[in-house]
Design a protein around this motif. Structure first.
Motif, PDB file in Angstrom:
ATOM      1  N   SER B 149       0.852  -1.187   0.000  1.00 14.50           N
ATOM      2  CA  SER B 149       0.000   0.000   0.000  1.00 14.50           C
ATOM      3  C   SER B 149       0.889   1.238   0.000  1.00 14.50           C
ATOM      4  O   SER B 149       2.079   1.159   0.235  1.00 14.50           O
ATOM      5  CB  SER B 149      -0.882   0.003   1.247  1.00 14.50           C
ATOM      6  N   ARG B 150       0.297   2.371  -0.309  1.00 10.06           N
ATOM      7  CA  ARG B 150       1.061   3.622  -0.259  1.00 10.06           C
ATOM      8  C   ARG B 150       0.683   4.370   1.016  1.00 10.06           C
ATOM      9  O   ARG B 150       0.552   5.587   1.016  1.00 10.06           O
ATOM     10  CB  ARG B 150       0.758   4.471  -1.474  1.00 10.06           C
ATOM     11  N   ALA B 151       0.463   3.618   2.098  1.00 12.43           N
ATOM     12  CA  ALA B 151      -0.008   4.231   3.334  1.00 12.43           C
ATOM     13  C   ALA B 151       1.029   5.195   3.909  1.00 12.43           C
ATOM     14  O   ALA B 151       2.227   4.987   3.757  1.00 12.43           O
ATOM     15  CB  ALA B 151      -0.333   3.145   4.344  1.00 12.43           C
ATOM     16  N   GLU B 152       0.544   6.270   4.550  1.00 13.69           N
ATOM     17  CA  GLU B 152       1.456   7.216   5.209  1.00 13.69           C
ATOM     18  C   GLU B 152       1.874   6.706   6.569  1.00 13.69           C
ATOM     19  O   GLU B 152       2.856   7.153   7.142  1.00 13.69           O
ATOM     20  CB  GLU B 152       0.745   8.567   5.420  1.00 13.69           C
ATOM     21  N   LEU B 153       1.059   5.787   7.111  1.00 15.57           N
ATOM     22  CA  LEU B 153       1.294   5.324   8.474  1.00 15.57           C
ATOM     23  C   LEU B 153       1.021   3.826   8.540  1.00 15.57           C
ATOM     24  O   LEU B 153      -0.030   3.362   8.100  1.00 15.57           O
ATOM     25  CB  LEU B 153       0.362   6.083   9.432  1.00 15.57           C
ATOM     26  N   GLU B 177      13.000   0.693   4.318  1.00 18.08           N
ATOM     27  CA  GLU B 177      12.649   1.355   3.059  1.00 18.08           C
ATOM     28  C   GLU B 177      11.435   2.257   3.225  1.00 18.08           C
ATOM     29  O   GLU B 177      11.390   3.375   2.706  1.00 18.08           O
ATOM     30  CB  GLU B 177      12.333   0.306   1.980  1.00 18.08           C
ATOM     31  N   ALA B 178      10.440   1.740   3.937  1.00 18.55           N
ATOM     32  CA  ALA B 178       9.230   2.536   4.146  1.00 18.55           C
ATOM     33  C   ALA B 178       9.594   3.844   4.862  1.00 18.55           C
ATOM     34  O   ALA B 178       9.116   4.923   4.511  1.00 18.55           O
ATOM     35  CB  ALA B 178       8.215   1.737   4.964  1.00 18.55           C
ATOM     36  N   ARG B 179      10.484   3.742   5.836  1.00 15.44           N
ATOM     37  CA  ARG B 179      10.905   4.919   6.585  1.00 15.44           C
ATOM     38  C   ARG B 179      11.626   5.894   5.659  1.00 15.44           C
ATOM     39  O   ARG B 179      11.396   7.106   5.701  1.00 15.44           O
ATOM     40  CB  ARG B 179      11.832   4.488   7.719  1.00 15.44           C
ATOM     41  N   ALA B 180      12.470   5.348   4.764  1.00 14.84           N
ATOM     42  CA  ALA B 180      13.202   6.198   3.831  1.00 14.84           C
ATOM     43  C   ALA B 180      12.244   6.933   2.892  1.00 14.84           C
ATOM     44  O   ALA B 180      12.531   8.039   2.430  1.00 14.84           O
ATOM     45  CB  ALA B 180      14.188   5.362   3.022  1.00 14.84           C
ATOM     46  N   GLU B 181      11.082   6.319   2.611  1.00 15.24           N
ATOM     47  CA  GLU B 181      10.088   6.968   1.752  1.00 15.24           C
ATOM     48  C   GLU B 181       9.225   7.951   2.525  1.00 15.24           C
ATOM     49  O   GLU B 181       8.298   8.540   1.970  1.00 15.24           O
ATOM     50  CB  GLU B 181       9.184   5.909   1.096  1.00 15.24           C
TER      51      GLU B 181
END
Lengths: 531, 301
Positions: B149-153, B177-181
């Motif tokens: 997903s492209r979730a923010e959280l 990776e999610a954190r880097a995004e």
């Protein structure tokens, strides 16, 4: 030795299944004296039996319960009423028991545990087959003994018991083979049940295509047909039983040969590969709801339509049997003009109760999704609980409308065919659709209970449904006050043949909307319950 | 953006009948950071997450999620978040691939290309019925759905339950990776190594209350370091120093703990004793955690 440990395994299987086997035995064999008793009451004299024999041979009866023969004797009547039920039920019992102790054990990893010990390759399977062969034989013997004790001819009774055993043994062999073919117990049961269904349909066709009381030749393609052709209480033929036993032994040998060739845990048929992803429609809430209930919807539709054809087909014959002063007939008649009209109205309502059971089961997913924990992921996605539950109410509401219309038309068509009047369908369809508000109320109550008392909801809604069924169908027999009997959700609806009244339908619809709306509101405002 | 907090919880309360599940819990997650959420079973981690997901309603305190109210704005907020439960339950007769598609469509951001890449990384066969999945494979379905997903959280509630060490490694990469995004992450976990490796901040709760929160170095700063030295001189003089505790001296070897504030003074006192070897280890997260729950916690009460 490939059978080392077989006695231990037999004891083990009996220990794990004695209660199941006992319940099957009592329920199946216990039906014999009950049915003989009621039939003796219904046809007390030889004249009554002869009169019944004249009307017994209808296509509906031939297709559903087998081609009647010797219908002028109590034994022949017992066969018409019970033979098919017992033969099919005992076969299914054997299929389920063999799978439960065969493929299900292997799938669960317990066979691995046992086979790693001192146990021959075929010991478990063979013990399984022996135990349930003995079980089938005991059920058959009990049926014969009970029939004889009720005063039926000993010869015919023995052949009847043997015919049950013969059919059941063939399906024992079929279950032994399907347990080797698939890797899942569901698959093994489904495959064996499918063979049973095909066998049933083949003989149904042969019984309808009969020449007088001789079924068409292709009944010999069906194991159920072999049992019927023993013609217990008729000619009492023994050699079809030999056919059953030989085929059963062959099937068991095939199963053991397959077991020798395959790895533990593996099947012969390839595992079906599932979908890689959901289709565009399957991703929608409507698609998901229909997909999850697909087999249940198909099952209910087929069952309800077959039932409707049966209701329509037997109404005339039944009405002829019931005289107006019989208390059962009185209950059927109610406020109708005559027995036939009352009976048709009663059947139309009974059909609506079946549709209501479907609607209840379908809408009950609102609760079961939450209690299994699957709702958590959905409710934390971008859909409101009201929309989520709304889809699961609309599906049963719309489908039950379609089912009411179709099954109503089916009753009308079957009845019309019996009396030679093709224009009956629309009248029955309208009378059947009149029960839609009652079914909407059922769905409303399901949502209300799921929202207010999530943990008890299933028990409460099915309990209420049971009360409604008893009140609707037998309320008159209990001597309850008239205003109670006339004002339950299904009896308040104007019956077929009675004057149409809009008020009950409006009240039922209003109650359904109130219950459903309050349930949805409460579902939105309460905490999710944990699994 | 009016706020830089992805999650802002203060004084959160929740009762189940007479049981007090949350008793004034505080939790803050800055946007774009990974927050560790530690506490024993039954301490209120899952309850907190369920309140933030709008599945339960809080009985008091404040809970803000991406600037919105988790209960009132549930549906709108859910488009921007993804959640992996500690025990993912699926429809037994649907395949894993179907379940991922359905959950992605519900959120409204299903991206098959992304799903495929995560399926590959987690080595998950999407064509199998969920009935036949092991516990680890069911977790993978939840993880693929959430990471794709492209979730923010991201809410991850003990997500690596049942994963093998290889897959835990993949999981660690994915969170990094999610954190880097720029994605914010709440990671509830029992695995200290995982939290130490991934998390910018840590919140430790007990009986529905926050007992410790901050960055790891802040937390460590409050705790004693363990020092092991080999000396030429007699280590017993150390026992007279202020700030030295738990001294175990054996010939030239000594082990003791020291308050971080007293460290300069202790080192100055060590120098004349001619230390030949000195190892200083900061308290591990495990020690920090156990301090609140283990024997030490019991002793201080």
């Amino acid at each position: 030795m490939s059978t080392t440990g077989i006695l231990t395994m037999m004891r083990f299987i009996v220990r794990r299944n004695w209660l199941r086997m006992l319940i099957w035995l009592v329920v199946l064999a216990g039906m014999i004296p009950l049915v003989i008793d009621s039939q003796r009451e219904l046809f007390p004299t030889q004249e009554a039996r002869d009169a019944y024999a004249q009307v017994a041979n209808t296509p509906a009866i031939a297709a559903l319960t087998g081609l009647p023969y010797a219908a002028g004797t109590l034994g022949g009547i017992l066969n018409i009423k019970l033979w098919m039920t017992l033969a099919v039920a005992l076969s299914l019992a054997v299929v389920f028991l063999v799978t439960r102790n065969g493929r299900a054990e292997e799938e669960g990893g317990r066979t691995e545990l046992l086979r790693a010990g001192v146990l021959g390759r075929h010991a478990y399977s063979l013990a399984n087959l022996i135990v349930f062969t003995v079980f089938a034989a005991i059920v058959g013997l009990a049926c014969s003994a009970l029939a004889i004790s009720q005063g039926l001819p000993a010869g015919g009774s023995v052949f009847m018991g043997a015919s049950f055993v013969g059919v059941a043994l063939v399906f024992l062999g079929i279950a032994a083979v399907t347990g080797q073919l698939t890797t899942t117990s569901r698959g093994a049961n489904a495959l064996a049940s499918a063979v049973l269904a095909v066998a049933y349909l083949i003989r149904a066709g042969a019984d309808v295509e009969a020449d007088d009381d001789r079924a068409a030749w292709f009944t010999w393609l069906s194991p159920i047909g072999w049992g019927q052709q023993m013609r217990s209480y008729g000619e009492n033929l023994w050699w079809p039983f030999i056919v059953c036993v030989v085929v059963a032994v062959l099937l068991c040998c095939i199963a053991l040969a397959l077991e020798r060739r395959r790895d533990l845990g593996a099947g012969i048929l390839p595992d079906r590969v599932g979908r890689r992803g959901a289709s565009a429609f399957g991703r929608t809430q409507l698609g998901l709801t229909l997909r999850l209930q697909r087999s249940s919807i198909i099952g209910w539709t087929v069952g309800i339509l077959v039932g409707a054809l049966f209701f329509g087909g037997v109404a005339t014959a039944m009405a002829n049997l019931l005289t107006g002063d019989n208390p059962i007939a009185q209950a059927f008649i109610g406020e109708s003009k005559d027995v036939l009209d009352g009976l048709l109205g009663f059947f139309t309502m009974a059909n609506a109760l079946l549709v209501a059971a479907f609607a209840l089961q379908s809408s009950d997913t609102i609760r079961s999704e939450e209690s299994t924990g699957r709702a958590e992921a959905q409710w934390s996605s971008a859909i409101s609980r009201i929309r989520w539950a709304g889809v699961r109410m609309i599906v049963p509401a719309v489908l039950s409308l379609i089912l009411l219309a179709l099954s109503g038309a089916a009753i009308g068509l079957a009845f019309g065919a019996a009396v030679g009047d093709a224009s009956q369908a629309p009248r029955f369809m309208v009378a059947s659709i009149a029960y839609w508000p009652s079914i909407l109320l059922v769905i409303g109550v399901v949502v209300l209970c799921a929202a207010l008392i999530p943990r008890a909801a299933s028990a409460v809604t099915w309990g209420l449904y049971g009360v409604a069924v008893v009140l609707s169908m037998f309320g008159d027999l209990f001597g309850l006050p008239d205003w109670v009997v006339r004002n339950t959700p299904f009896t308040a609806v104007p019956r077929l043949g009675q004057d149409f009244a809009a008020l009950p339908l409006i009240v039922l619809t209003a109650l359904a909307i109130v219950a459903g709306a309050f349930g949805l509101w409460r579902l939105r405002t309460r905490d999710m319950t944990s699994a | 953006m009016t706020t830089t907090l992805a999650v802002d919880v203060a004084g959160l309360e929740k009762n189940f009948g007479s049981t007090r599940a949350l008793d004034g819990l505080d939790l803050r997650i800055e946007t774009g950071t990974v927050a560790g959420f530690l506490g024993p079973n039954g301490s209120g981690k899952t309850t907190t997450i369920r309140i933030l997901l709008g599945l339960l309603r809080s009985d008091g305190g404040r809970a803000m999620l991406l600037g919105g109210d988790p209960w009132k704005d549930a549906v709108a907020l859910h488009r921007r978040i993804a959640y992996v439960a500690g025990d993912v339950t699926l429809w037994p007769n649907l395949t894993g691939g179907e379940a991922i598609d359905i959950l992605g469509s519900l959120r409204g951001d299903l991206d098959r290309t992304r799903v495929d890449s995560f399926l590959q990384r987690f080595d998950l066969d999407p064509t199998k019925k969920a009935r036949s999945y092991s516990k680890g494979n069911r977790q993978k379905v939840g993880l693929v759905s959430a990471f794709a997903s492209r979730a923010e959280l991201l809410f991850l509630d003990e997500p690596t339950n049942g994963l093998d060490p290889l897959m835990e490694g993949v999981f660690t990469e994915c969170v990094a990776e999610a954190r880097a995004e720029g994605t914010s992450v709440l990671l509830s976990s029992h695995i200290f190594a995982e939290v130490e490796k991934l998390c910018d901040t840590v919140t430790i709760i007990r009986d529905g209350r926050t007992v410790e929160s901050g960055t790891l170095s802040e937390l460590r700063h409050l705790q004693r370091s363990t020092i092991t030295v080999t000396l030429d001189g007699d280590p017993s003089v150390l026992s007279t120093l202020d700030g030295v505790n738990d001294l175990v001296a054996d010939g030239g070897h000594a082990t003791f703990t020291v308050d971080s504030g007293a460290l300069p003074r202790v080192l100055a006192a060590l120098a004349p004793l001619n230390p030949r070897e000195l190892v200083s280890s900061p308290p591990s997260l495990e020690e920090l955690f156990l301090r609140h729950y283990g024997v030490h916690a019991a002793a201080t009460e």
